[in-house]
Design an enzyme around this catalytic site. Structure first.
Site, mmCIF file in Angstrom:
data_model
loop_
_atom_site.group_PDB
_atom_site.id
_atom_site.type_symbol
_atom_site.label_atom_id
_atom_site.label_comp_id
_atom_site.label_asym_id
_atom_site.label_seq_id
_atom_site.Cartn_x
_atom_site.Cartn_y
_atom_site.Cartn_z
ATOM 1 C CD GLU A 1 19.574 4.470 4.449
ATOM 2 O OE1 GLU A 1 20.066 5.515 4.918
ATOM 3 O OE2 GLU A 1 18.355 4.329 4.267
ATOM 4 C CB CYS B 1 13.861 8.447 8.315
ATOM 5 S SG CYS B 1 14.819 7.310 7.295
ATOM 6 C CB SER C 1 4.894 9.177 11.412
ATOM 7 O OG SER C 1 3.595 8.636 11.416
ATOM 8 C CE LYS D 1 -1.789 2.743 2.978
ATOM 9 N NZ LYS D 1 -1.604 4.010 2.210
ATOM 10 N N PRO D 2 0.929 1.960 -1.133
ATOM 11 C CG PRO D 2 0.539 2.931 -3.234
ATOM 12 C CD PRO D 2 0.220 1.716 -2.399
ATOM 13 C CB SER D 3 2.278 7.523 0.914
ATOM 14 O OG SER D 3 1.686 8.744 1.280
ATOM 15 C CD GLU E 1 13.491 0.113 8.935
ATOM 16 O OE1 GLU E 1 14.299 1.033 9.002
ATOM 17 O OE2 GLU E 1 13.751 -1.039 9.326
ATOM 18 C CG HIS F 1 17.841 2.263 7.397
ATOM 19 N ND1 HIS F 1 18.453 3.392 7.878
ATOM 20 C CD2 HIS F 1 16.558 2.614 7.148
ATOM 21 C CE1 HIS F 1 17.572 4.378 7.919
ATOM 22 N NE2 HIS F 1 16.424 3.934 7.494
ATOM 23 C CD GLU G 1 10.858 12.585 11.628
ATOM 24 O OE1 GLU G 1 9.641 12.356 11.706
ATOM 25 O OE2 GLU G 1 11.654 11.790 11.107
HETATM 26 P P1 NAD Z 1 2.823 8.255 7.906
HETATM 27 O O1 NAD Z 1 3.039 7.459 9.119
HETATM 28 O O2 NAD Z 1 1.908 9.417 7.949
HETATM 29 O O3 NAD Z 1 2.275 7.345 6.719
HETATM 30 C C1 NAD Z 1 2.990 6.221 6.239
HETATM 31 C C2 NAD Z 1 2.025 5.215 5.646
HETATM 32 O O4 NAD Z 1 1.175 4.719 6.674
HETATM 33 C C3 NAD Z 1 1.110 5.770 4.558
HETATM 34 O O5 NAD Z 1 0.992 4.805 3.539
HETATM 35 C C4 NAD Z 1 -0.205 5.949 5.291
HETATM 36 O O6 NAD Z 1 -1.327 5.848 4.435
HETATM 37 C C5 NAD Z 1 -0.171 4.760 6.245
HETATM 38 N N1 NAD Z 1 -1.031 4.888 7.436
HETATM 39 C C6 NAD Z 1 -1.404 6.024 8.085
HETATM 40 N N2 NAD Z 1 -2.195 5.719 9.140
HETATM 41 C C7 NAD Z 1 -2.320 4.359 9.154
HETATM 42 C C8 NAD Z 1 -2.986 3.447 10.006
HETATM 43 N N3 NAD Z 1 -3.699 3.848 11.055
HETATM 44 N N4 NAD Z 1 -2.871 2.125 9.729
HETATM 45 C C9 NAD Z 1 -2.135 1.690 8.685
HETATM 46 N N5 NAD Z 1 -1.499 2.514 7.836
HETATM 47 C C10 NAD Z 1 -1.570 3.844 8.075
HETATM 48 O O7 NAD Z 1 4.280 8.686 7.438
HETATM 49 P P2 NAD Z 1 4.676 9.661 6.240
HETATM 50 O O8 NAD Z 1 4.261 11.046 6.638
HETATM 51 O O9 NAD Z 1 4.216 9.095 4.947
HETATM 52 O O10 NAD Z 1 6.271 9.549 6.251
HETATM 53 C C11 NAD Z 1 7.082 10.376 7.013
HETATM 54 C C12 NAD Z 1 7.598 9.637 8.229
HETATM 55 O O11 NAD Z 1 8.237 8.439 7.825
HETATM 56 C C13 NAD Z 1 8.646 10.416 8.995
HETATM 57 O O12 NAD Z 1 8.424 10.315 10.379
HETATM 58 C C14 NAD Z 1 9.951 9.697 8.628
HETATM 59 O O13 NAD Z 1 10.965 9.831 9.595
HETATM 60 C C15 NAD Z 1 9.492 8.301 8.472
HETATM 61 N N6 NAD Z 1 10.408 7.539 7.619
HETATM 62 C C16 NAD Z 1 11.213 6.604 8.215
HETATM 63 C C17 NAD Z 1 12.124 5.875 7.454
HETATM 64 C C18 NAD Z 1 13.013 4.848 8.085
HETATM 65 O O14 NAD Z 1 13.631 4.089 7.359
HETATM 66 N N7 NAD Z 1 13.119 4.774 9.396
HETATM 67 C C19 NAD Z 1 12.195 6.100 6.080
HETATM 68 C C20 NAD Z 1 11.364 7.043 5.501
HETATM 69 C C21 NAD Z 1 10.462 7.757 6.295
#
Ligand code: NAD
Length: 478
Positions: A441, A282, A227, A173-175, A248, A447, A381
Site C-alpha cells: 500500500e 497481512c 489477528s 503497547k508493542p508486541s 486492522e 488500508h 491465513e
Molecule cells: P496478535 O493478535 O497475536 O497480537 C497482536 C498484539 O495484540 C500484540 O501486541 C499482543 O500482545 C496483543 N494482544 C494479544 N492478546 C491480547 C488481548 N487479549 N488483549 C489485548 N491485546 C492483546 O497478532 P500477531 O501474531 O502479533 O500479528 C499477526 C497478525 O496480525 C496476522 O493475523 C496478520 O494478518 C495481522 N496483521 C494485520 C495487519 C493489517 O493491517 N490488517 C497488519 C499486520 C498484521
C-alpha cells in the site's frame, strides 16, 4: 540500547519487581533480551499521564505538533542502521526489508505531518435566521496503539503520527515478540522533547498489559493491528466502556491470474508478495487462482522462481530474500497446515517442510498444486512462505472463490484486458485490489479490511480522520 523499559509521562520507568519476558532471535533461537511485563498499575499510570497531557496538546497548533513528528522522522533516518539491525534480530526479516520498514515509517510520519494544515471542517446553512452552523474536527482524546510483530516499527508510526497530528495523546503497547525497536523509538521521542505524557510506551504481553489497556475506561480509541481472535477480544473489552475501535486484522488475499495475463509479471509479483517478510504480511498473496489455459505455464515458471528464493539468517552476512518465521509456534503452525493440505490431496511442487538448518525457525519456500477452494490451506491465513494454487475455468469462478472467505483485506488481479479488470475489480469484496503489480500500500491510500479483516482503516485522508471526532456548533447571532 540504553533503556529497555516502559516510557511513561516523559520518563523511562524501571520496575525491578516485574516479571521479564524473553525476546528471541528467530534466526538462531537465541534469547537476546528480557523485557519487563507492565503491571495493571503501570498501564493505568500511562493512561493517566496521556489523559493529563491531552488537553494541552490539543491546544498546540497542528503545525507545531507536526514539527515534532518531522523531528522524530529525521532522527529515525539518522539511526536507520541500528533500527534495521534491531528489527532484523528480533523479528527475522532480511536487512534490506528492515531498512525499508524504517525509512518507510519515517516517510509515513512526514506524510501524516503534512495533514496539519489540511484538517477541514464544514459550514452549513441554517434553517433559522441569524444562525451559523459549523462542523469542526476535534481529536478523539487518548489512543491506545496495540501492535503486532510483523512490521513492528512501521506500525508505531502508522498509529502515532495520525494520532498526534490530530491532537490526541497515545499509549503504545508493542508486541512482546518484538519490543526492542519500540524502546529505540522511545529514546528518539524523548530526545525531540515531546511534552511529557503525549507519547507513552508500555511493554508487556497481550493477555496482561494489552487487555488492561483495551479495557481501560480512560482510553477513547483502541487502534489495533493483529489477528482476528485478538481483534474480537479487544472489541469485547472495549465494548464495556463503549470505546471506539480501529481494527486492522488478518487476511487471505487471493491472486487471480487470467488467461491473457503477462505471466512473467504475474510470477514475479506473486512471488514477491508471497515471500516478503517470509510470508508474514497481512496483505500478502495467500492463495492463487489461475485460469486453466495458462495454469501449466504459470505453475511451472512460478515453481522455478520460488526455487530461486534464498533464505537463512538475515544477519549472517549473505544476501537473502527471506529470513525465518518469527517463532517456534508459527513454524509449527505452517508445518501442520502444509501436512494437512497434503493429506487433503494437495501436491507438493516445491518445499513442503522445515528447512534443514541446525537452528532457528526456517521453512522452505513452498508451492502446493491441485488445491481446491474448500481446503483449509485455501481458507485460513497461513502467514508463511507457502503458495497454494487452484485452477479455475474462468474469471467468474475465480471471483466466486476469491469472495468466498471470511476475510476482506487485499486482492490482486493479473490481466491485460482493461474491461475485464474493471468488471472483476468491481465484484471483489476486499478493501484493496492490486492490478498487475505486487501487493503493497501507499501512504495516501486507505488500508482497510472488510468482513473479519477489520473495522476502519489506516493511511491517507480517511486513515487520518479515524483519529478525529466531529463537533457540530450552532451560533445564534444578530
Ligand atoms: P496478535 O493478535 O497475536 O497480537 C497482536 C498484539 O495484540 C500484540 O501486541 C499482543 O500482545 C496483543 N494482544 C494479544 N492478546 C491480547 C488481548 N487479549 N488483549 C489485548 N491485546 C492483546 O497478532 P500477531 O501474531 O502479533 O500479528 C499477526 C497478525 O496480525 C496476522 O493475523 C496478520 O494478518 C495481522 N496483521 C494485520 C495487519 C493489517 O493491517 N490488517 C497488519 C499486520 C498484521
Amino acid at each position: 540500547m540504553s533503556h529497555m523499559t516502559h516510557y511513561i509521562d516523559g520518563r523511562f520507568v524501571e520496575d525491578r519487581s516485574a516479571e521479564r519476558i524473553p525476546v528471541t532471535n528467530p534466526a538462531t533461537g537465541e534469547e537476546i533480551a528480557a523485557v519487563p511485563e507492565a503491571s495493571a498499575g503501570l498501564v493505568d499510570a500511562a493512561v493517566q499521564a496521556a489523559r493529563r497531557a491531552q488537553a494541552n496538546w490539543a491546544e498546540v497548533p497542528p503545525i507545531e505538533r507536526a514539527g515534532y513528528i518531522h523531528a522524530i522522522a529525521a532522527k529515525i533516518r539518522e539511526r536507520v542502521d541500528l533500527l534495521a539491525e534491531t528489527i532484523s534480530r528480533e523479528q527475522g526479516k532480511v536487512l534490506p526489508l528492515a531498512r525499508g520498514e524504517v525509512l518507510g515509517m519515517a516517510g509515513l510520519m512526514d506524510y501524516m505531518a503534512e495533514w496539519a494544515r489540511r484538517i477541514e471542517g464544514e459550514i452549513l446553512p441554517s434553517d433559522r435566521r441569524g444562525e451559523t452552523i459549523y462542523i469542526n474536527r476535534v481529536p478523539v482524546g487518548v489512543v491506545a496503539g496495540i501492535l503486532p510483530w510483523n512490521f513492528p516499527f512501521y506500525l508505531i508510526g502508522r498509529k502515532l503520527a495520525p494520532a498526534l497530528v490530530a491532537g490526541n495523546t497515545i499509549v503504545i503497547k508493542p508486541s512482546e515478540e518484538t519490543p526492542l525497536n519500540a524502546f529505540l523509538f522511545a529514546e528518539i521521542a524523548d530526545e525531540v522533547g515531546l511534552p511529557k505524557g503525549v507519547f507513552n510506551l508500555v511493554s508487556g504481553r497481550g493477555r496482561a498489559a494489552g487487555a488492561a489497556l483495551s479495557g481501560h475506561p480512560g482510553i477513547d480509541l483502541v487502534s489495533f493491528t493483529g489477528s482476528v481472535p485478538t481483534g474480537i477480544a479487544i472489541m469485547e473489552a472495549a465494548a464495556r466502556n463503549l470505546t471506539r475501535v480501529n481494527l486492522e486484522l488478518g487476511g487471505k488475499a487471493p491472486a487471480i491470474v487470467l488467461k491473457d495475463a503477462d505471466l512473467d509479471l504475474a510470477v514475479e509479483a506473486i512471488c514477491a508478495s508471497r515471500i516478503v517478510n517470509t510470508g508474514q504480511v497481512c496483505n500478502c498473496a495467500e492463495r492463487i487462482f489461475v485460469e486453466r489455459p495458462v495454469a501449466e505455464a504459470f505453475t511451472e515458471r512460478f515453481v522455478r522462481r520460488m526455487a530461486e528464493v534464498r533464505y537463512g539468517d538475515p544477519l549472517a552476512g549473505q544476501e537473502l530474500d527471506m529470513g525465518p518465521l518469527v517463532n517456534a509456534v508459527q513454524l509449527g503452525k505452517v508445518e501442520a497446515m502444509v501436512d494437512r493440505a497434503r493429506t487433503a490431496g494437495a501436491e507438493i511442487a516445491l518445499g513442503g517442510r522445515r528447512a534443514d538448518r541446525p537452528q532457528g525457525y526456517h521453512y522452505e519456500p513452498t508451492v502446493l498444486t491441485g488445491c481446491t477452494p474448500d481446503m483449509e490451506i485455501m481458507r485460513k491465513e497461513i502467514f508463511g512462505p507457502v503458495a497454494p494454487i487452484a485452477v479455475v475455468e474462468d474469471a467468474d469462478e475465480a471471483v466466486r472463490h476469491a469472495n468466498d472467505t471470511e476475510y476482506g483485506l487485499t486482492s490482486s488481479l493479473y490481466t491485460r484486458d482493461l474491461n475485464m479488470a474493471m468488471r472483476v475489480t468491481r465484484r471483489l469484496q476486499f478493501g484493496e485490489t492490486y492490478i498487475n503489480r505486487e501487493n503493497g500500500e501507499a501512504y495516501q491510500g486507505f488500508h482497510a479490511g472488510r468482513k473479519k479483516s477489520g473495522i476502519g482503516g489506516a493511511d491517507g485522508k480517511h486513515g487520518f480522520y479515524e483519529y478525529m471526532e466531529t463537533q457540530a456548533v450552532y451560533i445564534q447571532h444578530g
